[in-house]
Design a protein around this motif. Structure first.
Motif, mmCIF file in Angstrom:
data_model
loop_
_atom_site.group_PDB
_atom_site.id
_atom_site.type_symbol
_atom_site.label_atom_id
_atom_site.label_comp_id
_atom_site.label_asym_id
_atom_site.label_seq_id
_atom_site.Cartn_x
_atom_site.Cartn_y
_atom_site.Cartn_z
ATOM 1 N N PRO B 658 0.972 3.156 21.791
ATOM 2 C CA PRO B 658 2.186 3.008 22.586
ATOM 3 C C PRO B 658 2.187 1.657 23.278
ATOM 4 O O PRO B 658 1.134 1.153 23.693
ATOM 5 C CB PRO B 658 2.095 4.148 23.606
ATOM 6 N N ALA B 659 3.373 1.106 23.421
ATOM 7 C CA ALA B 659 3.481 -0.223 24.029
ATOM 8 C C ALA B 659 3.486 -0.078 25.553
ATOM 9 O O ALA B 659 4.488 -0.336 26.229
ATOM 10 C CB ALA B 659 4.744 -0.915 23.512
ATOM 11 N N ARG B 660 2.347 0.377 26.051
ATOM 12 C CA ARG B 660 2.217 0.506 27.507
ATOM 13 C C ARG B 660 0.926 -0.162 27.953
ATOM 14 O O ARG B 660 -0.066 -0.195 27.221
ATOM 15 C CB ARG B 660 2.176 1.999 27.900
ATOM 16 N N THR B 661 0.926 -0.696 29.165
ATOM 17 C CA THR B 661 -0.255 -1.421 29.644
ATOM 18 C C THR B 661 -1.466 -0.505 29.812
ATOM 19 O O THR B 661 -2.599 -0.970 29.819
ATOM 20 C CB THR B 661 0.039 -2.097 30.996
ATOM 21 N N GLY B 662 -1.212 0.807 29.852
ATOM 22 C CA GLY B 662 -2.309 1.755 30.017
ATOM 23 C C GLY B 662 -3.289 1.743 28.863
ATOM 24 O O GLY B 662 -4.440 2.190 29.001
ATOM 25 N N VAL B 663 -2.839 1.212 27.674
ATOM 26 C CA VAL B 663 -3.762 1.240 26.542
ATOM 27 C C VAL B 663 -4.676 0.018 26.538
ATOM 28 O O VAL B 663 -5.567 -0.089 25.700
ATOM 29 C CB VAL B 663 -2.985 1.290 25.206
ATOM 30 N N LEU B 664 -4.453 -0.915 27.460
ATOM 31 C CA LEU B 664 -5.158 -2.193 27.369
ATOM 32 C C LEU B 664 -6.666 -2.039 27.474
ATOM 33 O O LEU B 664 -7.420 -2.699 26.763
ATOM 34 C CB LEU B 664 -4.630 -3.138 28.454
ATOM 35 N N ALA B 665 -7.103 -1.161 28.370
ATOM 36 C CA ALA B 665 -8.538 -0.988 28.541
ATOM 37 C C ALA B 665 -9.169 -0.438 27.279
ATOM 38 O O ALA B 665 -10.231 -0.888 26.829
ATOM 39 C CB ALA B 665 -8.797 -0.037 29.717
ATOM 40 N N ARG B 666 -8.481 0.488 26.644
ATOM 41 C CA ARG B 666 -8.992 1.065 25.402
ATOM 42 C C ARG B 666 -9.053 0.010 24.315
ATOM 43 O O ARG B 666 -10.010 -0.088 23.542
ATOM 44 C CB ARG B 666 -8.064 2.195 24.954
ATOM 45 N N VAL B 667 -7.997 -0.789 24.270
ATOM 46 C CA VAL B 667 -7.957 -1.857 23.259
ATOM 47 C C VAL B 667 -9.148 -2.790 23.447
ATOM 48 O O VAL B 667 -9.837 -3.165 22.497
ATOM 49 C CB VAL B 667 -6.633 -2.640 23.353
ATOM 50 N N ASP B 693 -6.491 -9.103 24.185
ATOM 51 C CA ASP B 693 -5.838 -8.535 25.368
ATOM 52 C C ASP B 693 -4.598 -9.346 25.717
ATOM 53 O O ASP B 693 -3.535 -8.800 26.016
ATOM 54 C CB ASP B 693 -6.833 -8.520 26.532
ATOM 55 N N GLU B 694 -4.747 -10.671 25.684
ATOM 56 C CA GLU B 694 -3.599 -11.526 25.989
ATOM 57 C C GLU B 694 -2.449 -11.251 25.023
ATOM 58 O O GLU B 694 -1.292 -11.139 25.420
ATOM 59 C CB GLU B 694 -4.009 -13.004 25.896
ATOM 60 N N VAL B 695 -2.801 -11.155 23.724
ATOM 61 C CA VAL B 695 -1.751 -10.950 22.723
ATOM 62 C C VAL B 695 -1.080 -9.603 22.917
ATOM 63 O O VAL B 695 0.154 -9.485 22.928
ATOM 64 C CB VAL B 695 -2.342 -11.080 21.303
ATOM 65 N N VAL B 696 -1.908 -8.567 23.077
ATOM 66 C CA VAL B 696 -1.353 -7.222 23.217
ATOM 67 C C VAL B 696 -0.509 -7.139 24.493
ATOM 68 O O VAL B 696 0.590 -6.561 24.481
ATOM 69 C CB VAL B 696 -2.471 -6.181 23.199
ATOM 70 N N VAL B 699 2.769 -8.618 23.924
ATOM 71 C CA VAL B 699 3.635 -7.735 23.137
ATOM 72 C C VAL B 699 4.232 -6.651 24.017
ATOM 73 O O VAL B 699 5.441 -6.392 23.999
ATOM 74 C CB VAL B 699 2.832 -7.124 21.961
ATOM 75 N N ILE B 700 3.364 -6.042 24.832
ATOM 76 C CA ILE B 700 3.838 -4.919 25.657
ATOM 77 C C ILE B 700 4.878 -5.399 26.670
ATOM 78 O O ILE B 700 5.914 -4.761 26.862
ATOM 79 C CB ILE B 700 2.637 -4.268 26.392
ATOM 80 N N GLU B 701 4.632 -6.574 27.243
ATOM 81 C CA GLU B 701 5.531 -7.018 28.300
ATOM 82 C C GLU B 701 6.818 -7.643 27.774
ATOM 83 O O GLU B 701 7.870 -7.516 28.377
ATOM 84 C CB GLU B 701 4.808 -8.038 29.197
ATOM 85 N N HIS B 702 6.719 -8.341 26.627
ATOM 86 C CA HIS B 702 7.876 -9.131 26.210
ATOM 87 C C HIS B 702 8.641 -8.600 25.010
ATOM 88 O O HIS B 702 9.821 -8.853 24.874
ATOM 89 C CB HIS B 702 7.460 -10.586 25.913
ATOM 90 N N THR B 726 -5.105 -8.085 13.789
ATOM 91 C CA THR B 726 -3.667 -8.270 13.578
ATOM 92 C C THR B 726 -2.926 -7.365 14.534
ATOM 93 O O THR B 726 -3.235 -6.175 14.633
ATOM 94 C CB THR B 726 -3.280 -7.915 12.140
ATOM 95 N N VAL B 727 -1.974 -7.948 15.237
ATOM 96 C CA VAL B 727 -1.143 -7.165 16.148
ATOM 97 C C VAL B 727 0.292 -7.266 15.631
ATOM 98 O O VAL B 727 0.822 -8.362 15.486
ATOM 99 C CB VAL B 727 -1.236 -7.716 17.592
ATOM 100 N N THR B 728 0.857 -6.125 15.328
ATOM 101 C CA THR B 728 2.203 -6.116 14.773
ATOM 102 C C THR B 728 3.126 -5.351 15.698
ATOM 103 O O THR B 728 2.826 -4.218 16.081
ATOM 104 C CB THR B 728 2.204 -5.447 13.386
ATOM 105 N N ASP B 729 4.224 -5.991 16.078
ATOM 106 C CA ASP B 729 5.207 -5.250 16.871
ATOM 107 C C ASP B 729 6.535 -5.276 16.152
ATOM 108 O O ASP B 729 6.740 -6.048 15.206
ATOM 109 C CB ASP B 729 5.345 -5.861 18.271
#
Lengths: 108, 799
Positions: B658-667, B693-696, B699-702, B726-729
């Motif tokens: 999910p495109a939420r900041t909550g997943v960042l730690a897991r990522v 982390d920066e890329v993800v 993506v989540i924010e923008h 690879t990060v795909t949105d």
């Protein structure tokens, strides 16, 4: 994320984020910083001893703080950054604009 | 000479000859008919006259003899009885002109007694005594001859001067009385009237009539010089003396007792004439009629005078008709001439009227028109085909551009791997654009890929198909699929969108620079040659799969081998092995292996050049039927293959978050784990975590804006020597490059607060790529290569 706020000698306001500063948590950090600035704080000490990780979002908050206090002849120091944070500060070139101190004792 | 002149020149003489011959023949025939007719008629007439004369003469003779007999039977001779006899004779025989019974003076009691009766003018009987001393009948031949020989005689004609100018002849017969010759009885026949009748008859037919006595004297006015009725001289004597052949001929003719009909020249008038004669038997004379030919043939001449103008008119008409006919031929010819002039000027659109003139001309006009149309069509065809050729040429140029843009141009293609491998690609098209291509790719996990392929067909469709195949292989390889999977997926996609029925044979080699490990897959392609460092060669035979684009659901098998340092893998297309020499023998695998074995080792380009040189030397002047493509791959450096650990394929972790900041730690945890798995030391791993982390976060924010329930895809590929993230949105694309440039690493207190994150990413990672794509997703690819010489163990100790 919790940010502990304290002060030393009435001049320095110490903000100590507790945990990762990333996109998920940075809002708490930013809110705390803006709150102190609004209360008239001009000398900010960011205690990063409890921050295992910080990304550019945290750097952005540091830059916001610096920009706010410089016209007031104030200042921002970074206290005890952990290796990961130390590295990002180096990579990003922020070490050029922030001074880093080992602890809050030397602040006056 | 014109057709008209030729027609006239040939036909008019022919017609004239024909008509002339016809006329001549008809004239001859009619002349013959006329002459035959005249012959028969004249002959009959002449005979009739002759017979009439004959009868007259004969009856006169009989009368004279009858008188003599009567006198002889008298008892006594008295003047009365004699006169009575004569008078009776006259009344019974109107044809007689005169008659006498003259007695020998001393034989009878009558003494000198010669009573003569003749017809006077008006038909009255006239008496005359011939005993007139002035006449003295006893001196005349007519009296003397019968007494001399006791027979009857005809006298030559004579002009009776006594009784008027009458030409006559006399038959004299002896008179016997009581056994004694006592006198002569005569009968006179007036010839003048006979001759007049005869001449009138002949004159009506344009001719002249006359008689010839036995002695040759001519009776008839026309034959006399002076208008006399009878000539004095014998015609026989005249003819005898004369040198005139016509005269002699006439004399001969007249003396001939047979009747004649002769065409000859009249010796008197000198005109061509017809001569008819007939014998008067009783007196031995000949009756003749001479008529000028032209007079006799007058009807014929009239006929000729009528027919010839008609013939001339007919010939004239024929000539006029000929002129008209020849015009009807030559005038259309002039039209055709004009048409050929049109054609020679390039005007093929002109048309002749097809409904004028005779049938042949109409057909010829139709033929001309069809010719013009055919030429027009041909011109149109040529124009069209020229345009088609031009289009084809442009298509080929486009295809050539595509191919040029496809083929790698930079050597070495992987400068950072120069100590690990040396690769070279050679390509020579058969014509403007071929169907071959080769490709070099960098793969996730540090391996590199090599492609050699041959697309069926030529030109633009093949070039597009080639470009499509290349992109698909690149895309699949970039996603980290195994060679077999790359082939399978590329085949599937190529088959789906392949209306032209094209296909491509392809050899794909995945090469791991660290170990020399090589994984091959063949889609119906020629088997590569492995040249060992020592020069030995062998064919490498991966299971040959089906060419790409032919059959859906095809499967491909991977073949593995390991290149030792110095080993060369020679990949090529069938243009190399199929090229022929002058004896039509293929270059073939054996020669290829020999060439590879003999080539200098250690340099990919030198090896490729040596093989190409061998191919060229073999083919000589023979044309190159197909593209020639050659890729040589040499493993460099490192220890023998046995020394290094076998490489392993990239391991991929792929997840949708999910495109939420909550997943960042897991990522962050997963990335760190994967990085450590890939052999990165902890500090490196942490930096990679930061970059991801920066890329993800970005993506989540923008990408979607706050509060949305969107997702993004994270793919972590780990291999021996690299981590590929690879990060795909699926949100809005953004200007990655501009955002990256907003911060350059020189921090100032006054700088804007954005752009730092992407700066960090670039600082940390070896490769950063952003590929915006609203359909398949915007993709950020981050690659971090593990430094080969990093010893993982050392770092582990530090931990």
């Amino acid at each position: 994320m919790q940010v502990e706020v304290s002060s030393i000698g009435g001049k320095w306001t110490i903000l100590a984020p507790q945990g990762r500063v990333d996109a998920h948590t940075v809002d708490d950090f930013e809110t705390a910083v803006r709150k102190e600035l609004a209360a008239g704080a001009r000398w900010l000490a960011m205690d990063l001893a409890s921050v295992p990780y910080m990304n550019s979002a945290g750097l952005r908050v540091l830059l916001i703080a610096l920009k706010a206090v410089r016209p007031l002849d104030g200042g921002v120091v970074l206290v005890r950054p952990q290796p990961q944070v130390q590295e990002i500060l180096e990579i990003s070139g922020f070490m050029n604009i922030f001074s880093v101190v080992a602890d809050t004792d030397g602040l006056s | 000479m014109s057709i008209k002149a030729r027609l006239l020149l040939v036909l008019i003489p022919a017609i004239l000859i024909l008509f002339g011959a016809l006329l001549l023949l008809s004239f001859r025939q009619s002349e013959h008919t006329v002459l035959t007719q005249i012959n028969r008629e004249s002959y009959e007439l002449a005979r009739a006259h002759a017979r009439e004369f004959d009868i007259l003469f004969e009856s006169s003779r009989q009368v004279a003899e009858g008188i003599a007999t009567s006198v002889g039977s008298m008892e006594t001779l008295t003047p009365e009885s004699v006169d009575l006899l004569l008078q009776g004779t006259f009344s019974r025989n109107p044809g007689i002109y005169g008659s006498t019974i003259s007695f020998v003076p001393d034989k009878t009691p009558l003494g000198r007694y010669a009573p003569y009766y003749c017809r006077a003018a008006g038909g009255d009987l006239k008496f005359q005594s011939l005993a007139d001393p002035a006449y003295d009948y006893t001196r005349w031949d007519w009296f003397r001859q019968p007494l001399a020989d006791g027979r009857g005689h005809w006298t030559e004609p004579y002009l009776d001067t006594g009784g008027g100018d009458i030409l006559m002849t006399t038959y004299a017969y002896p008179v016997w009385h009581k056994g004694e010759l006592v006198g002569v009885a005569t009968v006179d026949i007036a010839l003048t009237e006979l001759v007049d009748r005869l001449e009138r008859f002949a004159g009506r037919r344009g001719g002249q009539a006359f008689m010839v006595t036995e002695a040759g004297r001519l009776i008839g006015r026309s034959r006399q010089v002076s208008g006399q009725l009878m000539s004095n001289e014998s015609f026989w004597d005249i003819a005898e003396r004369s040198s005139d052949p016509h005269l002699k001929e006439l004399a001969l003719l007249l003396r001939d007792p047979e009747p004649n009909f002769v065409d000859m020249t009249d010796p008197y008038t000198r005109r061509p004439s017809l001569v008819i004669d007939a014998r008067i038997e009783s007196i031995g004379w000949t009756l003749a009629i001479i008529a000028p030919r032209d007079v006799v043939l007058q009807p014929l001449i009239q006929l000729r005078n009528t027919v010839i103008p008609i013939a001339v008119i007919i010939v004239g008409l024929i000539v006029v008709l000929l002129l008209a006919v020849s015009d009807s031929v030559t005038k259309p010819l002039a039209r055709f001439l004009g048409q050929t002039d049109n054609y020679s000027r390039g005007d093929f659109a002109e048309r002749l009227a097809e409904d004028k003139g005779p049938r042949e001309i109409r057909r010829l006009a139709g033929s001309f028109n069809r010719l013009g149309q055919a030429i027009l069509d041909q011109i149109e065809n040529v124009k069209t085909s020229t345009a088609q050729k031009e289009r084809y040429r442009q298509e080929l140029m486009i295809a050539a551009d595509i191919q040029r843009s496809i083929l790698p141009r930079q050597f070495p293609p992987f400068p950072e791997l120069q100590d690990r491998l040396d690769v070279y690609g050679y390509y020579r098209p058969a014509r403007e654009v071929g169907g071959d291509y080769f490709d070099f790719l960098r793969l996730p996990g540090g391996a590199v890929g090599f492609v050699v392929a041959d697309v069926s067909g030529k030109g633009a469709p093949a070039a597009f198909f080639m470009a499509m195949a290349r992109l698909l292989v690149r895309a699949m390889a970039g996603r980290g699929y195994s060679p077999a999977e790359i082939a399978r997926r590329a085949n599937h996609l190529l088959f789906e969108d392949n209306e032209a029925g094209l296909f491509v044979t392809l050899l794909y080699a995945e090469y791991h620079p660290a170990t020399g490990r090589t994984r091959l897959v063949s889609a119906g392609h020629n088997p590569p040659v492995l040249r060992r460092a020592d020069g030995r060669t062998e064919e490498i035979r991966p299971n040959p799969g089906i060419p790409l684009g032919v059959m859906p659901g095809a499967h491909y098998e991977v073949m593995e081998l390991t290149l030792a340092p110095g080993d060369t893998l020679v990949m090529y297309t069938d243009g190399v092995t199929d090229i022929q020499d002058a004896q039509e023998e293929d270059f073939g695998m054996t020669r290829l292996c020999d060439a590879a074995g003999a080539a200098p080792a250690g340099d990919a380009q030198a090896m490729a050049d040596a093989i190409v040189a061998a191919v060229s030397a073999f083919a000589g002047e023979q044309p190159q039927p197909d593209d020639i493509t050659l890729v040589t791959l040499i493993r460099r450096g490192g220890e023998a293959a046995a020394a290094g650990p076998e490489g392993r394929p990239e391991e991929v972790i792929q997840m949708v978050l999910p495109a939420r900041t909550g997943v960042l730690a897991r990522v962050a945890m997963m990335v760190e784990s994967a990085a450590r798995e890939a052999g990165f030391i902890r500090s490196e791993a942490e930096r990679i975590v930061l970059a991801v982390d920066e890329v993800v976060s970005n993506v989540i924010e923008h990408a979607y804006g706050p509060g949305t329930a969107e997702t993004f895809e994270l793919r972590l590929g780990t291999s021996d020597d690299a981590l590929r993230v690879t990060v795909t949105d699926y949100g809005q694309p953004f200007d990655f490059d501009a955002a990256s440039r907003r911060y350059d690493g020189h921090a100032t207190p006054d700088q804007p607060v954005g752009g730092i994150g992407l700066f960090l990413v670039r600082e940390v990672m070896d490769e950063v790529r952003y590929e915006p794509d609203t359909v398949d997703g915007n993709r950020v690819t981050l690659v971090k290569f593990r430094k080969i010489d990093d010893a993982p163990a050392k770092d582990e100790v530090q931990d």
